[in-house]
Design a protein around this motif. Structure first.
Motif, PDB file in Angstrom:
ATOM      1  N   PRO A  31       0.763  -1.326   0.013  1.00 22.61           N
ATOM      2  CA  PRO A  31       0.053   0.035  -0.136  1.00 22.61           C
ATOM      3  C   PRO A  31       1.000   1.338   0.121  1.00 22.61           C
ATOM      4  CG  PRO A  31       0.319  -0.638   2.145  1.00 22.61           C
ATOM      5  CD  PRO A  31       1.081  -1.769   1.440  1.00 22.61           C
ATOM      6  N   THR A  32       0.236   2.115  -0.359  1.00 26.20           N
ATOM      7  CA  THR A  32       1.136   3.735  -0.160  1.00 26.20           C
ATOM      8  C   THR A  32       0.393   4.585   0.923  1.00 26.20           C
ATOM      9  OG1 THR A  32      -0.750   4.689  -1.827  1.00 26.20           O
ATOM     10  CG2 THR A  32       1.418   3.731  -2.574  1.00 26.20           C
ATOM     11  N   ASN A  33      -1.005   4.299   1.060  1.00 29.64           N
ATOM     12  CA  ASN A  33      -1.450   5.344   2.287  1.00 29.64           C
ATOM     13  C   ASN A  33      -2.484   4.697   3.199  1.00 29.64           C
ATOM     14  OD1 ASN A  33      -3.567   5.205   0.251  1.00 29.64           O
ATOM     15  ND2 ASN A  33      -3.877   7.301   0.099  1.00 29.64           N
ATOM     16  N   GLU A  34      -2.463   3.400   3.047  1.00 31.28           N
ATOM     17  CA  GLU A  34      -3.181   2.630   4.276  1.00 31.28           C
ATOM     18  C   GLU A  34      -2.384   1.373   4.771  1.00 31.28           C
ATOM     19  OE1 GLU A  34      -6.644   0.818   1.994  1.00 31.28           O
ATOM     20  OE2 GLU A  34      -5.865   1.756   0.368  1.00 31.28           O
ATOM     21  N   SER A  35      -3.082   0.769   5.615  1.00 28.56           N
ATOM     22  CA  SER A  35      -2.304  -0.429   6.329  1.00 28.56           C
ATOM     23  C   SER A  35      -2.396  -1.375   5.242  1.00 28.56           C
ATOM     24  CB  SER A  35      -3.093  -0.971   7.513  1.00 28.56           C
ATOM     25  OG  SER A  35      -4.362  -1.672   7.225  1.00 28.56           O
ATOM     26  N   LYS A  36      -1.294  -2.419   5.489  1.00 29.49           N
ATOM     27  CA  LYS A  36      -0.920  -3.447   4.512  1.00 29.49           C
ATOM     28  C   LYS A  36      -2.363  -4.276   4.514  1.00 29.49           C
ATOM     29  CE  LYS A  36       2.538  -6.829   3.354  1.00 29.49           C
ATOM     30  NZ  LYS A  36       3.650  -7.059   3.737  1.00 29.49           N
ATOM     31  N   SER A  37      -2.947  -4.764   5.822  1.00 27.43           N
ATOM     32  CA  SER A  37      -3.970  -5.596   5.842  1.00 27.43           C
ATOM     33  C   SER A  37      -5.179  -5.254   5.312  1.00 27.43           C
ATOM     34  CB  SER A  37      -4.296  -6.040   7.485  1.00 27.43           C
ATOM     35  OG  SER A  37      -4.764  -4.825   7.987  1.00 27.43           O
ATOM     36  N   ARG A  38      -5.354  -3.943   5.353  1.00 30.31           N
ATOM     37  CA  ARG A  38      -6.543  -3.232   4.602  1.00 30.31           C
ATOM     38  C   ARG A  38      -6.230  -3.213   3.071  1.00 30.31           C
ATOM     39  NH1 ARG A  38      -8.546   2.137   6.632  1.00 30.31           N
ATOM     40  NH2 ARG A  38      -9.272   0.868   8.524  1.00 30.31           N
ATOM     41  N   TYR A  39      -5.081  -2.937   2.546  1.00 30.33           N
ATOM     42  CA  TYR A  39      -4.903  -2.793   1.300  1.00 30.33           C
ATOM     43  C   TYR A  39      -5.157  -4.210   0.640  1.00 30.33           C
ATOM     44  CZ  TYR A  39      -2.837  -1.098  -3.303  1.00 30.33           C
ATOM     45  OH  TYR A  39      -2.804  -0.832  -4.675  1.00 30.33           O
ATOM     46  N   GLN A  40      -4.391  -5.308   1.207  1.00 29.67           N
ATOM     47  CA  GLN A  40      -4.500  -6.599   0.999  1.00 29.67           C
ATOM     48  C   GLN A  40      -5.871  -7.028   0.909  1.00 29.67           C
ATOM     49  OE1 GLN A  40      -1.671  -9.301   3.073  1.00 29.67           O
ATOM     50  NE2 GLN A  40      -3.534 -10.930   3.003  1.00 29.67           N
ATOM     51  N   GLU A  41      -6.658  -6.673   1.538  1.00 29.85           N
ATOM     52  CA  GLU A  41      -8.195  -6.973   1.541  1.00 29.85           C
ATOM     53  C   GLU A  41      -8.908  -6.383   0.193  1.00 29.85           C
ATOM     54  OE1 GLU A  41     -12.379  -6.641   4.044  1.00 29.85           O
ATOM     55  OE2 GLU A  41     -10.352  -6.680   5.280  1.00 29.85           O
ATOM     56  N   LYS A  42      -8.421  -5.045   0.036  1.00 32.77           N
ATOM     57  CA  LYS A  42      -8.935  -4.475  -0.891  1.00 32.77           C
ATOM     58  C   LYS A  42      -8.629  -5.099  -2.393  1.00 32.77           C
ATOM     59  CE  LYS A  42      -8.789   0.002  -1.255  1.00 32.77           C
ATOM     60  NZ  LYS A  42      -8.431   1.455  -1.289  1.00 32.77           N
ATOM     61  N   VAL A  43      -7.170  -5.403  -2.403  1.00 28.61           N
ATOM     62  CA  VAL A  43      -6.724  -6.278  -3.864  1.00 28.61           C
ATOM     63  C   VAL A  43      -7.599  -7.532  -4.061  1.00 28.61           C
ATOM     64  CG1 VAL A  43      -4.611  -7.267  -4.698  1.00 28.61           C
ATOM     65  CG2 VAL A  43      -4.419  -5.108  -3.496  1.00 28.61           C
ATOM     66  N   VAL A  53       5.998   0.880  -5.507  1.00 33.91           N
ATOM     67  CA  VAL A  53       6.056   2.005  -4.316  1.00 33.91           C
ATOM     68  C   VAL A  53       7.455   2.408  -4.137  1.00 33.91           C
ATOM     69  CG1 VAL A  53       5.251   2.133  -2.056  1.00 33.91           C
ATOM     70  CG2 VAL A  53       4.126   0.615  -3.343  1.00 33.91           C
ATOM     71  N   ASP A  54       7.424   3.885  -4.157  1.00 37.25           N
ATOM     72  CA  ASP A  54       8.643   4.526  -3.997  1.00 37.25           C
ATOM     73  C   ASP A  54       8.328   5.467  -2.578  1.00 37.25           C
ATOM     74  OD1 ASP A  54      10.631   6.248  -3.865  1.00 37.25           O
ATOM     75  OD2 ASP A  54      10.685   6.772  -5.919  1.00 37.25           O
ATOM     76  N   TYR A  55       9.051   5.040  -1.633  1.00 41.75           N
ATOM     77  CA  TYR A  55       8.737   5.622  -0.232  1.00 41.75           C
ATOM     78  C   TYR A  55       9.489   7.111  -0.109  1.00 41.75           C
ATOM     79  CZ  TYR A  55       7.106   1.121   0.916  1.00 41.75           C
ATOM     80  OH  TYR A  55       6.261  -0.110   0.882  1.00 41.75           O
ATOM     81  N   PHE A  56       9.827   7.450  -1.112  1.00 37.54           N
ATOM     82  CA  PHE A  56      10.536   8.771  -0.863  1.00 37.54           C
ATOM     83  C   PHE A  56      10.241   9.782  -2.199  1.00 37.54           C
ATOM     84  CE2 PHE A  56      13.284   5.712   1.152  1.00 37.54           C
ATOM     85  CZ  PHE A  56      13.060   6.347   2.633  1.00 37.54           C
ATOM     86  N   ALA A  57       9.004   9.428  -2.935  1.00 38.99           N
ATOM     87  CA  ALA A  57       8.893  10.114  -4.356  1.00 38.99           C
ATOM     88  C   ALA A  57       7.991  11.414  -4.010  1.00 38.99           C
ATOM     89  CB  ALA A  57       7.881   9.205  -5.268  1.00 38.99           C
ATOM     90  N   GLY A  58       7.165  11.237  -2.869  1.00 35.96           N
ATOM     91  CA  GLY A  58       6.397  12.537  -2.521  1.00 35.96           C
ATOM     92  C   GLY A  58       7.193  13.671  -2.214  1.00 35.96           C
ATOM     93  N   PRO A  59       6.792  14.829  -2.114  1.00 36.39           N
ATOM     94  CA  PRO A  59       7.524  16.011  -1.630  1.00 36.39           C
ATOM     95  C   PRO A  59       7.667  16.040  -0.015  1.00 36.39           C
ATOM     96  CG  PRO A  59       5.534  16.841  -2.443  1.00 36.39           C
ATOM     97  CD  PRO A  59       5.478  15.194  -2.879  1.00 36.39           C
ATOM     98  N   THR A  60       6.669  15.319   0.425  1.00 40.09           N
ATOM     99  CA  THR A  60       6.487  15.428   1.948  1.00 40.09           C
ATOM    100  C   THR A  60       6.895  13.938   2.469  1.00 40.09           C
ATOM    101  OG1 THR A  60       4.276  14.726   2.015  1.00 40.09           O
ATOM    102  CG2 THR A  60       4.670  16.843   2.187  1.00 40.09           C
ATOM    103  N   GLY A  61       7.657  13.100   1.554  1.00 45.20           N
ATOM    104  CA  GLY A  61       8.174  11.776   2.067  1.00 45.20           C
ATOM    105  C   GLY A  61       7.043  10.716   2.122  1.00 45.20           C
ATOM    106  N   GLN A  62       5.804  11.078   1.561  1.00 45.37           N
ATOM    107  CA  GLN A  62       4.560  10.173   1.504  1.00 45.37           C
ATOM    108  C   GLN A  62       4.943   9.013   0.479  1.00 45.37           C
ATOM    109  OE1 GLN A  62       0.877  12.020   1.006  1.00 45.37           O
ATOM    110  NE2 GLN A  62      -0.244   9.999   1.030  1.00 45.37           N
ATOM    111  N   PRO A  63       4.558   7.970   0.514  1.00 47.32           N
ATOM    112  CA  PRO A  63       4.890   6.917  -0.616  1.00 47.32           C
ATOM    113  C   PRO A  63       4.082   7.166  -1.699  1.00 47.32           C
ATOM    114  CG  PRO A  63       4.383   5.839   1.571  1.00 47.32           C
ATOM    115  CD  PRO A  63       4.424   7.259   1.776  1.00 47.32           C
TER     116      PRO A  63
END
Length: 175
Positions: free
Chosen positions: A37-49, A83-93
């Motif tokens: 995931p980029t902006n949610e928990s791993k378990s929630r994103y896994q469930e979404k996928v 997923v790039d963990y340092f791509a966003g200007p504020t360090g958001q993945p």
């Protein structure tokens, strides 16, 4: 497994008259190549996928004759992009989508007709290297669109012809 039953139930409630029954399971999804995931928990994103993939297979089952049963076991998913963990200007993945990061999915499946005769089975290893060359409307990309298109192509080239060919042959089991 709970989600698979939910998908089948929703399909049945939607009023679809001719549809195969599909059961989708995910073998060790925590070890899949890329469902980060980029902006949610791993378990929630896994469930979404997993819910999205269950929905894709349920949609394909709706295109098959009533009485067919389809067992699908997804063994790996590699989503388009990385997923790039340092791509966003504020360090958001951010998930960066480039040609280099093509979508892929591995699964095994068995499709049986209403007499239990095997129509199609196998282990599939799909990868869409040309996913970025597809034309779509700007700003209308659905989530997991690249993965769905890859599966759509496989279904129309592999499953639909097998079902059509099988239906043209008289059943081996007496009616």
């Amino acid at each position: 497994m709970r989600n698979s039953i939910l998908a089948i139930t929703l399909l049945a409630m939607s009023g679809v008259v001719s549809a195969a029954e599909v059961t989708v399971t995910f073998e060790q999804p925590e070890k899949f190549t890329d469902i980060r995931p980029t902006n949610e928990s791993k378990s929630r994103y896994q469930e979404k996928v997993t819910q999205a993939f269950e929905r894709f297979f349920a949609d394909y089952a709706a295109k098959m004759p009533e009485g067919y049963s389809w067992q699908v076991t997804v063994t790996d998913i590699d989503l388009a992009g990385d997923v790039d963990y340092f791509a966003g200007p504020t360090g958001q993945p951010l998930r960066i989508v480039k040609d280099l990061y093509s979508p892929a999915v591995r699964f095994t499946h068995t499709l049986r007709d209403n007499f239990g005769e095997e129509v199609l089975s196998g282990e599939e290893r799909l990868r869409d290297m040309g996913f970025m060359q597809r034309i779509s409307k700007v700003g209308t990309r659905a989530e997991f669109e690249f993965e769905q298109k890859m599966l759509d192509d496989w279904f129309s080239k592999t499953v639909q012809p097998a079902v059509t060919q099988h239906a043209a042959v008289a059943p081996k089991v007496a009616q």
